[in-house]
Design an enzyme around this catalytic site. Structure first.
Site, PDB file in Angstrom:
ATOM      1  CG  ASP A  37      -5.365  -3.251   1.230  1.00 56.16           C
ATOM      2  OD1 ASP A  37      -5.287  -1.960   1.609  1.00 56.16           O
ATOM      3  OD2 ASP A  37      -4.143  -3.725   1.025  1.00 56.16           O
ATOM      4  CD  GLN A 101       7.579  -5.716   3.538  1.00 55.96           C
ATOM      5  OE1 GLN A 101       8.633  -5.747   3.119  1.00 55.96           O
ATOM      6  NE2 GLN A 101       7.014  -6.513   4.453  1.00 55.96           N
ATOM      7  CG  HIS A 107       1.370  -7.912   3.656  1.00 59.37           C
ATOM      8  ND1 HIS A 107       2.488  -7.490   4.374  1.00 59.37           N
ATOM      9  CD2 HIS A 107       1.070  -7.261   2.480  1.00 59.37           C
ATOM     10  CE1 HIS A 107       2.795  -6.345   3.769  1.00 59.37           C
ATOM     11  NE2 HIS A 107       2.029  -6.270   2.569  1.00 59.37           N
ATOM     12  CG  HIS A 109      -0.945  -7.243  -1.975  1.00 54.31           C
ATOM     13  ND1 HIS A 109      -1.581  -5.684  -1.441  1.00 54.31           N
ATOM     14  CD2 HIS A 109       0.442  -7.003  -1.298  1.00 54.31           C
ATOM     15  CE1 HIS A 109      -0.725  -5.268  -0.510  1.00 54.31           C
ATOM     16  NE2 HIS A 109       0.459  -5.764  -0.804  1.00 54.31           N
TER      17      HIS A 109
HETATM   18  P1  5GP Z   1       2.416  -3.494   1.495  1.00 52.01           P
HETATM   19  O1  5GP Z   1       2.458  -2.159   0.875  1.00 52.01           O
HETATM   20  O2  5GP Z   1       3.224  -3.508   2.640  1.00 52.01           O
HETATM   21  O3  5GP Z   1       2.798  -4.577   0.520  1.00 52.01           O
HETATM   22  O4  5GP Z   1       1.006  -3.843   1.897  1.00 52.01           O
HETATM   23  C1  5GP Z   1       0.561  -3.080   2.889  1.00 52.01           C
HETATM   24  C2  5GP Z   1      -0.956  -2.975   2.534  1.00 52.01           C
HETATM   25  O5  5GP Z   1      -1.698  -2.842   4.124  1.00 52.01           O
HETATM   26  C3  5GP Z   1      -1.463  -1.912   1.595  1.00 52.01           C
HETATM   27  O6  5GP Z   1      -2.120  -2.398   0.404  1.00 52.01           O
HETATM   28  C4  5GP Z   1      -2.401  -0.861   2.515  1.00 52.01           C
HETATM   29  O7  5GP Z   1      -3.299  -0.352   1.835  1.00 52.01           O
HETATM   30  C5  5GP Z   1      -2.872  -2.185   3.557  1.00 52.01           C
HETATM   31  N1  5GP Z   1      -2.872  -1.527   5.035  1.00 52.01           N
HETATM   32  C6  5GP Z   1      -2.294  -0.343   5.559  1.00 52.01           C
HETATM   33  N2  5GP Z   1      -3.005  -0.144   6.770  1.00 52.01           N
HETATM   34  C7  5GP Z   1      -3.889  -0.809   6.612  1.00 52.01           C
HETATM   35  C8  5GP Z   1      -5.098  -1.032   7.940  1.00 52.01           C
HETATM   36  O8  5GP Z   1      -4.987  -0.446   8.903  1.00 52.01           O
HETATM   37  N3  5GP Z   1      -6.120  -2.205   7.642  1.00 52.01           N
HETATM   38  C9  5GP Z   1      -5.894  -2.792   6.472  1.00 52.01           C
HETATM   39  N4  5GP Z   1      -6.969  -3.696   6.462  1.00 52.01           N
HETATM   40  N5  5GP Z   1      -5.175  -2.590   5.679  1.00 52.01           N
HETATM   41  C10 5GP Z   1      -3.921  -1.695   5.690  1.00 52.01           C
END
Ligand code: 5GP
Length: 144
Positions: A37, A101, A107, A109
């Site tokens: 991440d 999200q 995805h 974590h």
């Molecule tokens: P969500 O909030 O949708 O559950 O998780 C998305 C995750 O993607 C977040 O923890 C965020 O830090 C991560 N993330 C956002 N943009 C990028 C990116 O460009 N590259 C990577 N490796 N992680 C990202």
């Protein structure tokens, strides 16, 4: 974005899967891709995503694909434990903006936790890409 909607091919994880965006790769098989991440909530925060999926969240996914996804999650979680010796590991997944999200490709974590170390804010500071690469290599070396 709500729980309903259409899959956007321009989402960040789709770009990473296509190789259009860089990522610190930890593990890959026929079904899943795991990478660091970029805005980690803890040192060693890994994301595991299905490779051949257009599911935006858990509700969208084909049930058969969940088995291979979770197998990948378990492999990565075991490798995180072996590499970093955390005291605990959070495995979590968000569906819809109100649930936290921000990226709409399914995805999971994997977030290592240590006693006395507070969880970082979701999506806060960006990590040093070189540090992420080193952590990815350390975790990758423990994949079995
Ligand atoms: P969500 O909030 O949708 O559950 O998780 C998305 C995750 O993607 C977040 O923890 C965020 O830090 C991560 N993330 C956002 N943009 C990028 C990116 O460009 N590259 C990577 N490796 N992680 C990202």
């Amino acid at each position: 974005m709500s729980l309903d909607g259409t899959y956007d091919d321009g989402n960040i994880f789709a770009k990473i899967l296509r190789g259009d965006m860089p990522a610190a790769r930890v593990f890959e098989d026929d079904h899943v891709f795991a990478f660091m991440d970029a805005f980690p909530q803890a040192r060693g925060h890994v994301l595991v995503i299905p490779k051949h999926s257009r599911a935006r969240n858990l509700l969208d996914e084909e049930p058969e694909r969940l088995a291979t996804l979770m197998q990948g999650v378990q492999r990565v979680t075991r490798a995180v434990r072996a590499a970093l010796s955390p005291d605990g590991i959070v495995v979590t997944q968000f569906n819809g903006a109100p649930a936290g999200q921000t990226v709409y490709h399914l995805h999971v974590h994997v977030i290592p936790r240590w006693e006395g170390v507070a969880l970082g804010r979701h999506g806060a500071g960006m990590a040093d890409p070189e540090e992420l690469k080193a952590l990815a290599a350390q975790i990758a070396a423990q994949i079995s």
